[in-house]
Motif scaffolding. Sequence first.
Motif, PDB file in Angstrom:
ATOM      1  N   LEU A 158       0.851  -1.182   0.000  1.00 35.45           N
ATOM      2  CA  LEU A 158       0.000   0.000   0.000  1.00 35.45           C
ATOM      3  C   LEU A 158       0.892   1.240   0.000  1.00 35.45           C
ATOM      4  CD1 LEU A 158      -2.912   1.065   0.166  1.00 35.45           C
ATOM      5  CD2 LEU A 158      -2.695   0.948   2.662  1.00 35.45           C
ATOM      6  N   ILE A 159       0.769   2.051  -1.030  1.00 33.26           N
ATOM      7  CA  ILE A 159       1.615   3.229  -1.212  1.00 33.26           C
ATOM      8  C   ILE A 159       0.812   4.506  -0.991  1.00 33.26           C
ATOM      9  CG2 ILE A 159       2.978   4.584  -2.884  1.00 33.26           C
ATOM     10  CD1 ILE A 159       4.368   1.995  -2.208  1.00 33.26           C
ATOM     11  N   ASP A 160       1.239   5.292  -0.027  1.00 33.22           N
ATOM     12  CA  ASP A 160       0.693   6.632   0.174  1.00 33.22           C
ATOM     13  C   ASP A 160       1.512   7.545  -0.727  1.00 33.22           C
ATOM     14  OD1 ASP A 160       0.301   9.311   1.149  1.00 33.22           O
ATOM     15  OD2 ASP A 160      -0.461   8.467   3.017  1.00 33.22           O
ATOM     16  N   ALA A 161       0.885   8.078  -1.766  1.00 33.67           N
ATOM     17  CA  ALA A 161       1.580   8.852  -2.789  1.00 33.67           C
ATOM     18  C   ALA A 161       1.677  10.333  -2.462  1.00 33.67           C
ATOM     19  CB  ALA A 161       0.876   8.656  -4.133  1.00 33.67           C
ATOM     20  N   ARG A 162       1.241  10.716  -1.263  1.00 31.95           N
ATOM     21  CA  ARG A 162       1.316  12.126  -0.856  1.00 31.95           C
ATOM     22  C   ARG A 162       2.714  12.447  -0.312  1.00 31.95           C
ATOM     23  NH1 ARG A 162      -2.663  12.627   3.665  1.00 31.95           N
ATOM     24  NH2 ARG A 162      -1.631  10.678   4.236  1.00 31.95           N
ATOM     25  N   SER A 163       2.896  13.651   0.125  1.00 35.21           N
ATOM     26  CA  SER A 163       4.187  14.056   0.696  1.00 35.21           C
ATOM     27  C   SER A 163       4.443  13.323   2.011  1.00 35.21           C
ATOM     28  CB  SER A 163       4.203  15.565   0.952  1.00 35.21           C
ATOM     29  OG  SER A 163       3.344  15.881   2.048  1.00 35.21           O
ATOM     30  N   HIS A 164       5.706  13.264   2.404  1.00 37.16           N
ATOM     31  CA  HIS A 164       6.056  12.638   3.683  1.00 37.16           C
ATOM     32  C   HIS A 164       5.386  13.374   4.852  1.00 37.16           C
ATOM     33  CE1 HIS A 164       8.783   9.844   1.831  1.00 37.16           C
ATOM     34  NE2 HIS A 164       9.575  10.800   1.385  1.00 37.16           N
ATOM     35  N   ASP A 165       5.276  14.697   4.771  1.00 38.43           N
ATOM     36  CA  ASP A 165       4.637  15.459   5.844  1.00 38.43           C
ATOM     37  C   ASP A 165       3.170  15.075   6.001  1.00 38.43           C
ATOM     38  OD1 ASP A 165       6.970  16.809   6.501  1.00 38.43           O
ATOM     39  OD2 ASP A 165       6.470  18.599   5.330  1.00 38.43           O
ATOM     40  N   LEU A 166       2.454  14.956   4.891  1.00 32.50           N
ATOM     41  CA  LEU A 166       1.048  14.545   4.971  1.00 32.50           C
ATOM     42  C   LEU A 166       0.935  13.112   5.480  1.00 32.50           C
ATOM     43  CD1 LEU A 166      -0.427  16.192   1.757  1.00 32.50           C
ATOM     44  CD2 LEU A 166      -0.830  16.840   4.142  1.00 32.50           C
ATOM     45  N   PHE A 167       1.831  12.243   5.030  1.00 29.87           N
ATOM     46  CA  PHE A 167       1.857  10.866   5.529  1.00 29.87           C
ATOM     47  C   PHE A 167       2.031  10.862   7.046  1.00 29.87           C
ATOM     48  CE2 PHE A 167       4.253   7.112   6.853  1.00 29.87           C
ATOM     49  CZ  PHE A 167       3.529   6.072   6.285  1.00 29.87           C
ATOM     50  N   ASN A 168       3.006  11.629   7.540  1.00 31.42           N
ATOM     51  CA  ASN A 168       3.273  11.669   8.981  1.00 31.42           C
ATOM     52  C   ASN A 168       2.080  12.192   9.769  1.00 31.42           C
ATOM     53  OD1 ASN A 168       5.845  10.685   8.509  1.00 31.42           O
ATOM     54  ND2 ASN A 168       6.827  12.695   8.651  1.00 31.42           N
ATOM     55  N   ALA A 169       1.320  13.112   9.177  1.00 34.21           N
ATOM     56  CA  ALA A 169       0.151  13.693   9.847  1.00 34.21           C
ATOM     57  C   ALA A 169      -0.995  12.698   9.962  1.00 34.21           C
ATOM     58  CB  ALA A 169      -0.302  14.945   9.118  1.00 34.21           C
ATOM     59  N   GLY A 170      -1.044  11.710   9.067  1.00 37.45           N
ATOM     60  CA  GLY A 170      -2.091  10.687   9.131  1.00 37.45           C
ATOM     61  C   GLY A 170      -2.143   9.891   7.857  1.00 37.45           C
ATOM     62  N   HIS A 171      -2.030   8.559   7.991  1.00 40.08           N
ATOM     63  CA  HIS A 171      -2.020   7.676   6.823  1.00 40.08           C
ATOM     64  C   HIS A 171      -2.780   6.395   7.127  1.00 40.08           C
ATOM     65  CE1 HIS A 171       1.509   6.588   9.241  1.00 40.08           C
ATOM     66  NE2 HIS A 171       1.199   5.355   8.888  1.00 40.08           N
ATOM     67  N   VAL A 172      -3.097   5.666   6.089  1.00 39.35           N
ATOM     68  CA  VAL A 172      -3.778   4.379   6.228  1.00 39.35           C
ATOM     69  C   VAL A 172      -2.803   3.401   6.894  1.00 39.35           C
ATOM     70  CG1 VAL A 172      -4.808   2.459   4.946  1.00 39.35           C
ATOM     71  CG2 VAL A 172      -5.243   4.820   4.229  1.00 39.35           C
ATOM     72  N   PRO A 173      -3.273   2.658   7.903  1.00 36.26           N
ATOM     73  CA  PRO A 173      -2.387   1.707   8.577  1.00 36.26           C
ATOM     74  C   PRO A 173      -1.727   0.740   7.592  1.00 36.26           C
ATOM     75  CG  PRO A 173      -4.436   1.918   9.781  1.00 36.26           C
ATOM     76  CD  PRO A 173      -4.611   2.666   8.479  1.00 36.26           C
ATOM     77  N   GLY A 174      -0.428   0.547   7.797  1.00 36.87           N
ATOM     78  CA  GLY A 174       0.323  -0.379   6.963  1.00 36.87           C
ATOM     79  C   GLY A 174       0.851   0.210   5.679  1.00 36.87           C
ATOM     80  N   ALA A 175       0.546   1.479   5.429  1.00 40.52           N
ATOM     81  CA  ALA A 175       0.997   2.111   4.182  1.00 40.52           C
ATOM     82  C   ALA A 175       2.475   2.472   4.256  1.00 40.52           C
ATOM     83  CB  ALA A 175       0.176   3.363   3.889  1.00 40.52           C
ATOM     84  N   THR A 176       3.073   2.567   3.080  1.00 43.61           N
ATOM     85  CA  THR A 176       4.440   3.025   2.910  1.00 43.61           C
ATOM     86  C   THR A 176       4.395   4.402   2.271  1.00 43.61           C
ATOM     87  OG1 THR A 176       5.255   0.769   2.605  1.00 43.61           O
ATOM     88  CG2 THR A 176       6.608   2.535   1.698  1.00 43.61           C
ATOM     89  N   SER A 177       5.181   5.315   2.805  1.00 42.44           N
ATOM     90  CA  SER A 177       5.242   6.662   2.226  1.00 42.44           C
ATOM     91  C   SER A 177       6.184   6.647   1.037  1.00 42.44           C
ATOM     92  CB  SER A 177       5.734   7.664   3.276  1.00 42.44           C
ATOM     93  OG  SER A 177       5.797   8.961   2.720  1.00 42.44           O
ATOM     94  N   LEU A 178       5.626   6.906  -0.140  1.00 40.67           N
ATOM     95  CA  LEU A 178       6.426   7.013  -1.360  1.00 40.67           C
ATOM     96  C   LEU A 178       5.724   8.013  -2.280  1.00 40.67           C
ATOM     97  CD1 LEU A 178       8.921   6.131  -2.907  1.00 40.67           C
ATOM     98  CD2 LEU A 178       7.631   4.169  -3.757  1.00 40.67           C
ATOM     99  N   PRO A 179       6.056   9.307  -2.130  1.00 42.27           N
ATOM    100  CA  PRO A 179       5.417  10.318  -2.968  1.00 42.27           C
ATOM    101  C   PRO A 179       5.549   9.973  -4.451  1.00 42.27           C
ATOM    102  CG  PRO A 179       6.693  11.347  -1.228  1.00 42.27           C
ATOM    103  CD  PRO A 179       7.020   9.888  -1.199  1.00 42.27           C
ATOM    104  N   HIS A 180       4.493  10.237  -5.200  1.00 43.99           N
ATOM    105  CA  HIS A 180       4.444   9.802  -6.602  1.00 43.99           C
ATOM    106  C   HIS A 180       5.648  10.259  -7.416  1.00 43.99           C
ATOM    107  CE1 HIS A 180       3.030  13.725  -8.108  1.00 43.99           C
ATOM    108  NE2 HIS A 180       2.239  13.753  -7.044  1.00 43.99           N
ATOM    109  N   GLY A 181       6.162  11.430  -7.149  1.00 48.65           N
ATOM    110  CA  GLY A 181       7.304  11.927  -7.894  1.00 48.65           C
ATOM    111  C   GLY A 181       8.612  11.218  -7.574  1.00 48.65           C
ATOM    112  N   LYS A 182       8.619  10.411  -6.515  1.00 49.60           N
ATOM    113  CA  LYS A 182       9.828   9.704  -6.082  1.00 49.60           C
ATOM    114  C   LYS A 182       9.803   8.222  -6.473  1.00 49.60           C
ATOM    115  CE  LYS A 182      11.262  13.313  -3.758  1.00 49.60           C
ATOM    116  NZ  LYS A 182      12.393  14.106  -4.165  1.00 49.60           N
ATOM    117  N   ILE A 183       8.782   7.802  -7.208  1.00 48.42           N
ATOM    118  CA  ILE A 183       8.687   6.390  -7.587  1.00 48.42           C
ATOM    119  C   ILE A 183       9.610   6.132  -8.773  1.00 48.42           C
ATOM    120  CG2 ILE A 183       7.173   4.563  -8.446  1.00 48.42           C
ATOM    121  CD1 ILE A 183       4.890   5.910  -6.882  1.00 48.42           C
ATOM    122  N   ILE A 184      10.706   5.435  -8.475  1.00 47.19           N
ATOM    123  CA  ILE A 184      11.697   5.054  -9.481  1.00 47.19           C
ATOM    124  C   ILE A 184      12.077   3.602  -9.245  1.00 47.19           C
ATOM    125  CG2 ILE A 184      12.582   7.389  -9.849  1.00 47.19           C
ATOM    126  CD1 ILE A 184      14.879   6.703  -7.923  1.00 47.19           C
ATOM    127  N   ALA A 185      12.679   2.992 -10.231  1.00 40.90           N
ATOM    128  CA  ALA A 185      13.001   1.558 -10.175  1.00 40.90           C
ATOM    129  C   ALA A 185      13.798   1.193  -8.923  1.00 40.90           C
ATOM    130  CB  ALA A 185      13.742   1.137 -11.438  1.00 40.90           C
TER     131      ALA A 185
END
Length: 134
Positions: A45-72
Amino acid sequence: MSNVTTVPAAPSIEALKHFEDEFMFETDCSDVHAAHQAGPYDFVLIDARSHDLFNAGHVPGATSLPHGKIIASKLEAYPQDTVFVTYCAGPHCNGAARAAIRLAKLGRPVKIMAGGVTGWLDEGYELERVAQAA
């Protein structure tokens, strides 16, 4: 004639294919919540928002990976057939779709969690928060 019926509805056989196919591309908050309750996710489960928004509240078990940072290189730890599920703030946000595009371009199976954080909260589920250092 209303704007609803100006364009005719698709024939039932086409509508059936369209709506069945949607499940290949998206899931919903309830299904993600049920998967979380059942045990370890069989997807990432990928939270595609910023790390700050992730830290403020995210779905349990999610990984913070902002969409612009998704690379191989960020995905090397995951087997090639790993299913990724992306989400962002909600229906007003296109971050989940941007993340899904990046994952698909990298040859990864991907779905979007419809509703994002807004949908999660609307369903009555809680968010996890990352404790800030004092």
